[in-house]
Design an enzyme around this catalytic site. Structure first.
Site, PDB file in Angstrom:
ATOM      1  N   ASP A  85      67.809   5.057  19.446  1.00  0.00           N
ATOM      2  CA  ASP A  85      69.187   5.546  19.576  1.00  0.00           C
ATOM      3  C   ASP A  85      69.919   5.413  18.235  1.00  0.00           C
ATOM      4  O   ASP A  85      70.662   6.303  17.823  1.00  0.00           O
ATOM      5  CB  ASP A  85      69.913   4.739  20.661  1.00  0.00           C
ATOM      6  CG  ASP A  85      69.097   4.693  21.943  1.00  0.00           C
ATOM      7  OD1 ASP A  85      68.910   5.738  22.556  1.00  0.00           O
ATOM      8  OD2 ASP A  85      68.608   3.596  22.298  1.00  0.00           O
ATOM      9  N   HIS A 111      70.308   0.609  26.678  1.00  0.00           N
ATOM     10  CA  HIS A 111      69.538   1.813  26.313  1.00  0.00           C
ATOM     11  C   HIS A 111      69.539   2.738  27.527  1.00  0.00           C
ATOM     12  O   HIS A 111      68.633   2.731  28.346  1.00  0.00           O
ATOM     13  CB  HIS A 111      68.103   1.457  25.916  1.00  0.00           C
ATOM     14  CG  HIS A 111      67.235   2.684  25.810  1.00  0.00           C
ATOM     15  ND1 HIS A 111      67.413   3.632  24.846  1.00  0.00           N
ATOM     16  CD2 HIS A 111      66.218   3.136  26.580  1.00  0.00           C
ATOM     17  CE1 HIS A 111      66.534   4.612  25.020  1.00  0.00           C
ATOM     18  NE2 HIS A 111      65.809   4.331  26.062  1.00  0.00           N
TER      19      HIS A 111
HETATM   20  P1  NAX Z   1      53.237   7.145  29.333  1.00  0.00           P
HETATM   21  O1  NAX Z   1      53.397   7.342  30.798  1.00  0.00           O
HETATM   22  O2  NAX Z   1      52.588   8.182  28.502  1.00  0.00           O
HETATM   23  O3  NAX Z   1      52.444   5.786  29.073  1.00  0.00           O
HETATM   24  C1  NAX Z   1      52.737   4.603  29.747  1.00  0.00           C
HETATM   25  C2  NAX Z   1      51.447   3.844  29.895  1.00  0.00           C
HETATM   26  O4  NAX Z   1      51.754   2.568  30.443  1.00  0.00           O
HETATM   27  C3  NAX Z   1      50.445   4.515  30.834  1.00  0.00           C
HETATM   28  O5  NAX Z   1      49.217   4.692  30.147  1.00  0.00           O
HETATM   29  C4  NAX Z   1      50.317   3.511  31.978  1.00  0.00           C
HETATM   30  O6  NAX Z   1      49.009   3.458  32.505  1.00  0.00           O
HETATM   31  C5  NAX Z   1      50.686   2.206  31.271  1.00  0.00           C
HETATM   32  N1  NAX Z   1      51.094   1.147  32.180  1.00  0.00           N
HETATM   33  C6  NAX Z   1      51.751   1.226  33.347  1.00  0.00           C
HETATM   34  N2  NAX Z   1      51.877   0.021  33.927  1.00  0.00           N
HETATM   35  C7  NAX Z   1      51.298  -0.856  33.083  1.00  0.00           C
HETATM   36  C8  NAX Z   1      51.080  -2.255  33.126  1.00  0.00           C
HETATM   37  N3  NAX Z   1      51.489  -2.982  34.174  1.00  0.00           N
HETATM   38  N4  NAX Z   1      50.440  -2.835  32.105  1.00  0.00           N
HETATM   39  C9  NAX Z   1      49.996  -2.100  31.062  1.00  0.00           C
HETATM   40  N5  NAX Z   1      50.147  -0.778  30.970  1.00  0.00           N
HETATM   41  C10 NAX Z   1      50.796  -0.153  31.966  1.00  0.00           C
HETATM   42  O7  NAX Z   1      54.697   6.791  28.812  1.00  0.00           O
HETATM   43  P2  NAX Z   1      55.257   6.791  27.318  1.00  0.00           P
HETATM   44  O8  NAX Z   1      55.774   8.137  27.001  1.00  0.00           O
HETATM   45  O9  NAX Z   1      54.257   6.177  26.410  1.00  0.00           O
HETATM   46  O10 NAX Z   1      56.536   5.860  27.494  1.00  0.00           O
HETATM   47  C11 NAX Z   1      56.411   4.476  27.794  1.00  0.00           C
HETATM   48  C12 NAX Z   1      57.761   3.897  28.165  1.00  0.00           C
HETATM   49  O11 NAX Z   1      58.694   4.013  27.089  1.00  0.00           O
HETATM   50  C13 NAX Z   1      58.441   4.572  29.352  1.00  0.00           C
HETATM   51  O12 NAX Z   1      58.974   3.581  30.211  1.00  0.00           O
HETATM   52  C14 NAX Z   1      59.569   5.354  28.712  1.00  0.00           C
HETATM   53  O13 NAX Z   1      60.634   5.582  29.612  1.00  0.00           O
HETATM   54  C15 NAX Z   1      59.946   4.439  27.590  1.00  0.00           C
HETATM   55  N6  NAX Z   1      60.743   4.997  26.492  1.00  0.00           N
HETATM   56  C16 NAX Z   1      61.634   4.192  25.901  1.00  0.00           C
HETATM   57  C17 NAX Z   1      62.392   4.592  24.818  1.00  0.00           C
HETATM   58  C18 NAX Z   1      63.358   3.661  24.164  1.00  0.00           C
HETATM   59  O14 NAX Z   1      64.020   4.095  23.229  1.00  0.00           O
HETATM   60  N7  NAX Z   1      63.511   2.407  24.574  1.00  0.00           N
HETATM   61  C19 NAX Z   1      62.277   5.977  24.297  1.00  0.00           C
HETATM   62  C20 NAX Z   1      61.003   6.651  24.665  1.00  0.00           C
HETATM   63  C21 NAX Z   1      60.519   6.370  26.067  1.00  0.00           C
HETATM   64  O15 NAX Z   1      61.217   7.208  26.943  1.00  0.00           O
END
Ligand code: NAX
Length: 324
Positions: free
Chosen positions: A158, A186
């Site tokens: 952000d 956030h």
């Molecule tokens: P993806 O869905 O591509 O990848 C997430 C991965 O996490 C998947 O491979 C899943 O299998 C794994 N996962 C789920 N539960 C788990 C656990 N208990 N232990 C280990 N791995 C686990 O998502 P992605 O685009 O990589 O985003 C990841 C996270 O970042 C999401 O929650 C998303 O909302 C968040 N974001 C946060 C941002 C920020 O600025 N703070 C911005 C970008 C993003 O939206």
């Protein structure tokens, strides 16, 4: 030779990590220091993760000494010095907020407990997975032996978005913009604050109409705009922000500037203790300090109050769910 820094990363087969892991391995995180990656995924994603590990190998990164993978946080977090908690449960259609907080609560209570048990004494935790501030709060409250100040959440994306929008508006390079601040959660209630920002060392010449109706909504809704355009949520920019945030926490912010990080509040600016909120911070020798003494005008105070209310509300919800 130097002992490798153990960097634990969760959600390692996901789209953010497809950028993040390569940035860590190539030295964007810690420069010319050996690193060991410790990658956590859920069981069904371990096969995909194998492919990512093959690609890491094929990067032939001289400073990547070892890669450990697994689905058990108690093993993967063993000895971790830095933890980037990226993996989370995304919100699915029809999911209520309580369901989302509950699903993520399970993940972050387990990971908080595991870090408490097996991470290195100097562990630093950065939560990127959403809802990031509240997930960090859950992990922190489940890790009683780790000092609270070691738990942070990502608002650097952000922060970077706000810098880029201000630079674009004024027709300057983004490097001219300093002292940007993101306050609060956030989420869409975050408050990107230009009133303390500097452009080439001076107050930016922008009017309140632009700030309120253009700048703030553009920054707050940038994630949705990227989903609309790309058909997938921001990943490379989120990975970049995750690397930059941890880099600065470990190695320090540049002299004469600050960054935004979500950290446990000490009551500064009226943000209640017990919330993890974004503040302007400086970092030095591996520790951060909240920048003190900024004046908030009525507009800024109202925005801060609204985002505090949302964070308090999320905290209340996860308290009622018994997660903290
Ligand atoms: P993806 O869905 O591509 O990848 C997430 C991965 O996490 C998947 O491979 C899943 O299998 C794994 N996962 C789920 N539960 C788990 C656990 N208990 N232990 C280990 N791995 C686990 O998502 P992605 O685009 O990589 O985003 C990841 C996270 O970042 C999401 O929650 C998303 O909302 C968040 N974001 C946060 C941002 C920020 O600025 N703070 C911005 C970008 C993003 O939206």
């Amino acid at each position: 030779s130097e002992t490798p820094v153990k960097v634990a990363v969760t959600g390692a087969a996901g789209q953010i990590c497809y950028s993040l892991l390569f940035r860590i391995a190539s030295g964007s995180l810690l420069g010319d220091r050996p690193v060991e990656l410790r990658l956590l995924e859920i069981t069904p994603a371990l096969k995909a993760l194998e492919g990512v590990v093959m690609e890491l190998e094929d990067g032939a990164f001289p400073n990547l000494t070892n890669v450990v993978v697994g689905d058990d946080p108690l093993k993967v977090f063993e000895g971790a010095n830095l933890a980037m908690l990226v993996g989370a449960m995304p919100r699915k259609a029809g999911m209520e907020r309580g369901d989302l907080l509950g699903a993520n609560g399970k993940i972050f209570t387990a990971q908080g407990k595991a870090l408490n048990e097996v991470a290195a004494d100097d562990i630093k935790v950065l939560v990127t997975g959403n809802p990031a501030n509240t997930n960090a709060l859950i992990a922190m409250n489940n890790a009683p032996d780790i000092p609270n100040e070691r738990f942070t959440a990502l608002t650097r994306l952000d922060h970077n978005r706000a810098k880029a929008q201000l630079a674009k508006k004024l027709g300057v390079g983004v490097g001219a913009v300093t002292h940007m601040t993101i306050w609060g959660n956030h989420s869409s209630t975050q408050y990107p604050d230009v009133f303390h920002a500097l452009v080439n060392g001076s107050a930016p010449q922008v009017d309140e109409e632009w700030i309120e109706n253009d700048f703030i909504p553009t920054v707050a809704k940038r994630g949705a705009a990227i989903i609309n355009a790309r058909g997938a949520s921001s990943a490379a920019s989120a990975a970049n922000a995750t690397v930059e945030c941890m880099h600065d926490w470990v190695l320090g912010t540049p002299e004469g500037d600050w960054v935004s990080m979500s950290v446990p509040s000490d009551g500064s600016y009226g943000v209640p203790e017990g919330l993890i909120s974004s503040f302007p911070v400086t970092t030095k020798d591996g520790a951060y300090e909240i920048v003190q003494g900024l004046e908030l005008n009525d507009f800024s105070q109202a925005k801060l109050d609204a985002t505090i209310a949302e964070m308090a509300d999320e905290k209340q919800a996860v308290t009622e769910l018994g997660l903290i």
